[in-house]
Design a protein around this motif. Structure first.
Motif, PDB file in Angstrom:
ATOM      1  N   GLU A 164       0.851  -1.194   0.000  1.00  0.00           N
ATOM      2  CA  GLU A 164       0.000   0.000   0.000  1.00  0.00           C
ATOM      3  C   GLU A 164       0.885   1.242   0.000  1.00  0.00           C
ATOM      4  OE1 GLU A 164      -2.731   2.240  -0.484  1.00  0.00           O
ATOM      5  OE2 GLU A 164      -3.763   0.541   0.440  1.00  0.00           O
ATOM      6  N   THR A 165       0.743   2.071  -1.033  1.00  0.00           N
ATOM      7  CA  THR A 165       1.597   3.251  -1.141  1.00  0.00           C
ATOM      8  C   THR A 165       0.978   4.497  -0.516  1.00  0.00           C
ATOM      9  OG1 THR A 165       0.672   3.781  -3.324  1.00  0.00           O
ATOM     10  CG2 THR A 165       2.639   2.374  -3.256  1.00  0.00           C
ATOM     11  N   ASP A 166      -0.323   4.478  -0.269  1.00  0.00           N
ATOM     12  CA  ASP A 166      -0.999   5.650   0.313  1.00  0.00           C
ATOM     13  C   ASP A 166      -0.732   5.673   1.819  1.00  0.00           C
ATOM     14  OD1 ASP A 166      -2.931   7.384   1.514  1.00  0.00           O
ATOM     15  OD2 ASP A 166      -4.110   7.276  -0.328  1.00  0.00           O
ATOM     16  N   ARG A 167       0.069   6.629   2.273  1.00  0.00           N
ATOM     17  CA  ARG A 167       0.461   6.662   3.673  1.00  0.00           C
ATOM     18  C   ARG A 167      -0.702   6.976   4.596  1.00  0.00           C
ATOM     19  NH1 ARG A 167       5.035   6.352   5.364  1.00  0.00           N
ATOM     20  NH2 ARG A 167       4.813   7.857   7.042  1.00  0.00           N
ATOM     21  N   ALA A 168      -1.647   7.760   4.127  1.00  0.00           N
ATOM     22  CA  ALA A 168      -2.812   8.073   4.957  1.00  0.00           C
ATOM     23  C   ALA A 168      -3.608   6.804   5.240  1.00  0.00           C
ATOM     24  CB  ALA A 168      -3.691   9.111   4.265  1.00  0.00           C
ATOM     25  N   ARG A 169      -3.763   5.943   4.242  1.00  0.00           N
ATOM     26  CA  ARG A 169      -4.485   4.687   4.426  1.00  0.00           C
ATOM     27  C   ARG A 169      -3.688   3.735   5.329  1.00  0.00           C
ATOM     28  NH1 ARG A 169      -8.348   3.138   0.281  1.00  0.00           N
ATOM     29  NH2 ARG A 169      -7.359   1.123   0.003  1.00  0.00           N
ATOM     30  N   GLN A 170      -2.356   3.765   5.203  1.00  0.00           N
ATOM     31  CA  GLN A 170      -1.524   2.948   6.083  1.00  0.00           C
ATOM     32  C   GLN A 170      -1.723   3.353   7.545  1.00  0.00           C
ATOM     33  OE1 GLN A 170       2.595   3.143   4.988  1.00  0.00           O
ATOM     34  NE2 GLN A 170       2.287   2.297   2.963  1.00  0.00           N
ATOM     35  N   ARG A 171      -1.635   4.654   7.811  1.00  0.00           N
ATOM     36  CA  ARG A 171      -1.769   5.128   9.186  1.00  0.00           C
ATOM     37  C   ARG A 171      -3.173   4.895   9.720  1.00  0.00           C
ATOM     38  NH1 ARG A 171       0.663   4.815  13.309  1.00  0.00           N
ATOM     39  NH2 ARG A 171       2.537   5.753  12.424  1.00  0.00           N
ATOM     40  N   GLU A 172      -4.180   5.118   8.893  1.00  0.00           N
ATOM     41  CA  GLU A 172      -5.554   4.908   9.342  1.00  0.00           C
ATOM     42  C   GLU A 172      -5.780   3.452   9.740  1.00  0.00           C
ATOM     43  OE1 GLU A 172     -10.155   5.330   7.690  1.00  0.00           O
ATOM     44  OE2 GLU A 172      -8.472   5.331   6.291  1.00  0.00           O
ATOM     45  N   ALA A 173      -5.294   2.532   8.913  1.00  0.00           N
ATOM     46  CA  ALA A 173      -5.468   1.109   9.228  1.00  0.00           C
ATOM     47  C   ALA A 173      -4.706   0.740  10.493  1.00  0.00           C
ATOM     48  CB  ALA A 173      -5.000   0.255   8.050  1.00  0.00           C
ATOM     49  N   THR A 174      -3.510   1.287  10.656  1.00  0.00           N
ATOM     50  CA  THR A 174      -2.714   1.018  11.854  1.00  0.00           C
ATOM     51  C   THR A 174      -3.421   1.515  13.102  1.00  0.00           C
ATOM     52  OG1 THR A 174      -0.670   1.213  10.561  1.00  0.00           O
ATOM     53  CG2 THR A 174      -0.457   1.353  12.944  1.00  0.00           C
TER      54      THR A 174
END
Length: 296
Positions: A164-174
């Protein structure tokens, strides 16, 4: 003309980057860089035409020797082996290819390569070195290097994780993952976990951890909720603190007890859901992480 020290300092970050990707260990990579400095400091600069290429060759050779020794030790490692988590900054995360190459998921894949294949893959695919230069660095025929590169690339592509390259989606999921786990909210946890999610915990025999990977959303959720509902090695969970961090090019969490790091939690995200959870609790792999007085 730059001095020996100035030239080494200029390229030190590159040397560590090569060594870490080859070894998956911060401590071993630092040792490889130090060994390279000892060899470099004894060199007569007047006979070195290309200092950068020379230094890369030295650190690659040093890392290869360490990798061969480490592979023998890892065969007797207790439980799953994971790379040492590396604190990274926005400069890595902004470059998608570099972030992927240093990710825990990619380092786990690189661990399945032979030492020479790993060296060739790192130099060729990550740092863009031509086959001829790699052949010089490894003291191998260029034809051999091309064969190694082809095998390594095919091997990695077959096992390359979704990224996943979208950092906002990475942080949200985390964040959703941590909140659901700490709240004991099984419904929310199941919603953020991919059906085929895998959890791997690395305690190295020093800290109690799952000896085998846990696979499937239901089993992973039950494992996490079970862990979060009882004391952690005799410590009440209310004493633990969770700090957002940038580890291996992606958003992650560092768990602190009285200001000292006791675990890291890194998740792999694809399509907004968590496909892998990697937890490192082996204290030997956390010594390079900074302590936090404000989280004591």
């Amino acid at each position: 003309m730059p001095t020996t020290t100035e030239l080494f300092t200029e390229h030190r970050k590159l040397l560590f980057s090569v060594a870490y990707r080859m070894l998956g260990s911060v401590a071993d990579a630092e040792d490889a860089v130090q060994d390279s400095w000892l060899r470099w400091s004894a060199v007569d600069l007047s006979v070195v035409d290309h200092p950068k290429a020379y230094l890369v060759k030295v650190v690659t050779t040093t890392a290869l020797n360490r990798l061969r020794a480490a592979r023998a030790r890892r065969e007797s490692y207790v439980g799953p082996w994971l790379p040492e988590p590396l604190l990274t900054g926005p400069d890595v995360a902004e470059e998608v290819e570099m972030a992927e190459s240093v990710s825990l998921a990619m380092l786990v894949v690189l661990e399945t390569l032979g030492p020479d294949e790993r060296a060739v893959f790192v130099l060729r695919e990550v740092f863009g070195y031509p086959h001829a230069k790699i052949a010089e660095a490894l003291d191998k025929p260029e034809a051999t290097v091309r064969q190694l590169a082809h095998r390594a690339r095919s091997h990695v592509q077959a096992r390359r994780p979704r990224f996943e390259t979208d950092r906002a989606r990475q942080r949200e999921a985390t964040d959703r993952f941590l909140a659901a786990t700490l709240d004991g909210d099984v419904e929310s946890l199941m919603a953020v976990l991919a059906p085929d999610v895998t959890l791997i915990t690395d305690g190295g025999g020093r800290i109690t951890a799952a000896r085998n990977p846990v696979s499937g959303a239901d089993k992973v959720a039950r494992f996490l909720l079970g862990v979060s509902s009882r004391p952690w090695h005799g410590v009440d969970l209310s004493e633990l603190r969770y700090d957002e961090a940038e580890l291996n090019g992606a958003p992650a969490l560092v768990v602190y007890l009285h200001g000292k790091p006791v675990s890291t939690i890194a998740v792999e995200v694809a399509d907004g859901r968590i496909t892998a959870v990697r937890m490192v609790a082996n204290p030997e792999k956390l010594t390079h992480l900074p302590e936090r007085e404000d989280l004591a």
